[in-house]
Design a protein around this motif. Sequence first.
Motif, PDB file in Angstrom:
ATOM      1  N   ASP A 135       0.706  -1.234  -0.015  1.00  0.00           N
ATOM      2  CA  ASP A 135      -0.250  -0.172  -0.035  1.00  0.00           C
ATOM      3  C   ASP A 135       0.851   1.274  -0.129  1.00  0.00           C
ATOM      4  N   ARG A 136       2.153   0.996  -0.033  1.00  0.00           N
ATOM      5  CA  ARG A 136       3.126   2.279  -0.012  1.00  0.00           C
ATOM      6  C   ARG A 136       2.578   3.430  -0.962  1.00  0.00           C
ATOM      7  N   HIS A 137       2.125   3.154  -2.098  1.00  0.00           N
ATOM      8  CA  HIS A 137       1.636   4.403  -3.042  1.00  0.00           C
ATOM      9  C   HIS A 137       0.551   4.878  -2.583  1.00  0.00           C
ATOM     10  N   ARG A 138       0.020   4.633  -1.359  1.00  0.00           N
ATOM     11  CA  ARG A 138      -1.321   5.020  -0.887  1.00  0.00           C
ATOM     12  C   ARG A 138      -0.976   6.049   0.176  1.00  0.00           C
ATOM     13  N   VAL A 139       0.248   6.365   0.661  1.00  0.00           N
ATOM     14  CA  VAL A 139       0.612   7.240   1.819  1.00  0.00           C
ATOM     15  C   VAL A 139       1.387   8.475   1.265  1.00  0.00           C
ATOM     16  N   SER A 140       1.582   9.582   2.094  1.00  0.00           N
ATOM     17  CA  SER A 140       2.405  10.526   1.627  1.00  0.00           C
ATOM     18  C   SER A 140       3.879  10.315   1.664  1.00  0.00           C
ATOM     19  N   PRO A 141       4.453  11.192   1.135  1.00  0.00           N
ATOM     20  CA  PRO A 141       5.795  10.880   0.690  1.00  0.00           C
ATOM     21  C   PRO A 141       6.764  10.714   2.057  1.00  0.00           C
ATOM     22  N   VAL A 142       6.471  11.449   3.151  1.00  0.00           N
ATOM     23  CA  VAL A 142       7.449  11.077   4.403  1.00  0.00           C
ATOM     24  C   VAL A 142       6.979   9.390   4.847  1.00  0.00           C
ATOM     25  N   ASP A 143       5.590   9.299   4.644  1.00  0.00           N
ATOM     26  CA  ASP A 143       5.313   7.959   5.245  1.00  0.00           C
ATOM     27  C   ASP A 143       5.942   6.858   4.181  1.00  0.00           C
ATOM     28  N   GLN A 144       6.049   7.307   2.846  1.00  0.00           N
ATOM     29  CA  GLN A 144       6.699   6.263   2.145  1.00  0.00           C
ATOM     30  C   GLN A 144       8.237   5.994   2.416  1.00  0.00           C
ATOM     31  N   ILE A 145       8.850   7.028   2.985  1.00  0.00           N
ATOM     32  CA  ILE A 145      10.180   6.709   3.386  1.00  0.00           C
ATOM     33  C   ILE A 145      10.114   5.844   4.578  1.00  0.00           C
ATOM     34  N   ILE A 146       9.135   6.214   5.520  1.00  0.00           N
ATOM     35  CA  ILE A 146       8.914   5.145   6.731  1.00  0.00           C
ATOM     36  C   ILE A 146       8.675   3.960   6.361  1.00  0.00           C
ATOM     37  N   PHE A 147       7.779   3.978   5.308  1.00  0.00           N
ATOM     38  CA  PHE A 147       7.377   2.556   4.918  1.00  0.00           C
ATOM     39  C   PHE A 147       8.600   1.813   4.599  1.00  0.00           C
ATOM     40  N   ASP A 148       9.255   2.167   3.648  1.00  0.00           N
ATOM     41  CA  ASP A 148      10.790   1.500   3.076  1.00  0.00           C
ATOM     42  C   ASP A 148      11.362   1.136   4.245  1.00  0.00           C
ATOM     43  N   ARG A 149      11.710   2.118   5.383  1.00  0.00           N
ATOM     44  CA  ARG A 149      12.529   1.536   6.372  1.00  0.00           C
ATOM     45  C   ARG A 149      12.171   0.536   7.150  1.00  0.00           C
ATOM     46  N   LEU A 150      10.714   0.826   7.715  1.00  0.00           N
ATOM     47  CA  LEU A 150      10.300  -0.448   8.326  1.00  0.00           C
ATOM     48  C   LEU A 150      10.282  -1.938   7.564  1.00  0.00           C
ATOM     49  N   HIS A 151       9.845  -1.547   6.161  1.00  0.00           N
ATOM     50  CA  HIS A 151       9.861  -3.052   5.251  1.00  0.00           C
ATOM     51  C   HIS A 151      11.373  -3.507   5.160  1.00  0.00           C
ATOM     52  N   ASP A 152      12.337  -2.463   5.107  1.00  0.00           N
ATOM     53  CA  ASP A 152      13.909  -3.108   4.990  1.00  0.00           C
ATOM     54  C   ASP A 152      14.259  -3.943   6.287  1.00  0.00           C
ATOM     55  N   GLY A 153      13.680  -3.426   7.474  1.00  0.00           N
ATOM     56  CA  GLY A 153      13.877  -4.024   8.855  1.00  0.00           C
ATOM     57  C   GLY A 153      13.016  -5.207   9.133  1.00  0.00           C
ATOM     58  N   GLY A 154      12.138  -5.633   8.157  1.00  0.00           N
ATOM     59  CA  GLY A 154      11.462  -6.595   8.335  1.00  0.00           C
ATOM     60  C   GLY A 154      10.264  -6.519   9.247  1.00  0.00           C
ATOM     61  N   GLN A 155       9.815  -5.246   9.653  1.00  0.00           N
ATOM     62  CA  GLN A 155       8.799  -5.015  10.314  1.00  0.00           C
ATOM     63  C   GLN A 155       7.354  -5.077   9.621  1.00  0.00           C
ATOM     64  N   LEU A 156       7.467  -4.430   8.371  1.00  0.00           N
ATOM     65  CA  LEU A 156       6.227  -4.262   7.561  1.00  0.00           C
ATOM     66  C   LEU A 156       6.306  -5.246   6.362  1.00  0.00           C
ATOM     67  N   ALA A 157       5.188  -5.906   6.477  1.00  0.00           N
ATOM     68  CA  ALA A 157       5.026  -7.023   5.319  1.00  0.00           C
ATOM     69  C   ALA A 157       4.465  -6.593   4.169  1.00  0.00           C
TER      70      ALA A 157
END
Length: 132
Positions: A110-132
């Motif tokens: 759902d990354r494309h559905r969030v604001s630009p700063v949230d996209q950066i946060i999504f990337d970090r959480l995904h890279d860290g294995g927290q966000l599926a």
Amino acid sequence: MKVIDKIAWIRIENGAILSTRSHGRDVYYLPGGKREPGESDLATLVREIDEELRVEIVPESVTPVGTFEARAHGHADGTTVRMTCYAADYRGVPTVSNEIAELAWLGYADRHRVSPVDQIIFDRLHDGGQLA
């Protein structure tokens, strides 16, 4: 350059992150908001989450996740949002309130559905294995 200083709550359950969509907006944002004059990060977090989702943040569980910056969605060019994020436990059941039209548990797809700063946060959480 104008900087919007915000505090946000990161709540991940079952690989999905709690996000909100405000009335009149077309993207999702992490719950939270702007600090009142003289207000601490913790006080801002507790107040904003109660106002938006009607849940009580457990203060002793609050842990910093990071500070992220990006172009501010829906603002004039040259406006940046600086979002300081905290994870925390809560009491209650998240329920939309005030300016919040909808809440959703979003995954990395759902990354494309969030604001630009949230996209950066999504990337970090995904890279860290927290966000599926």
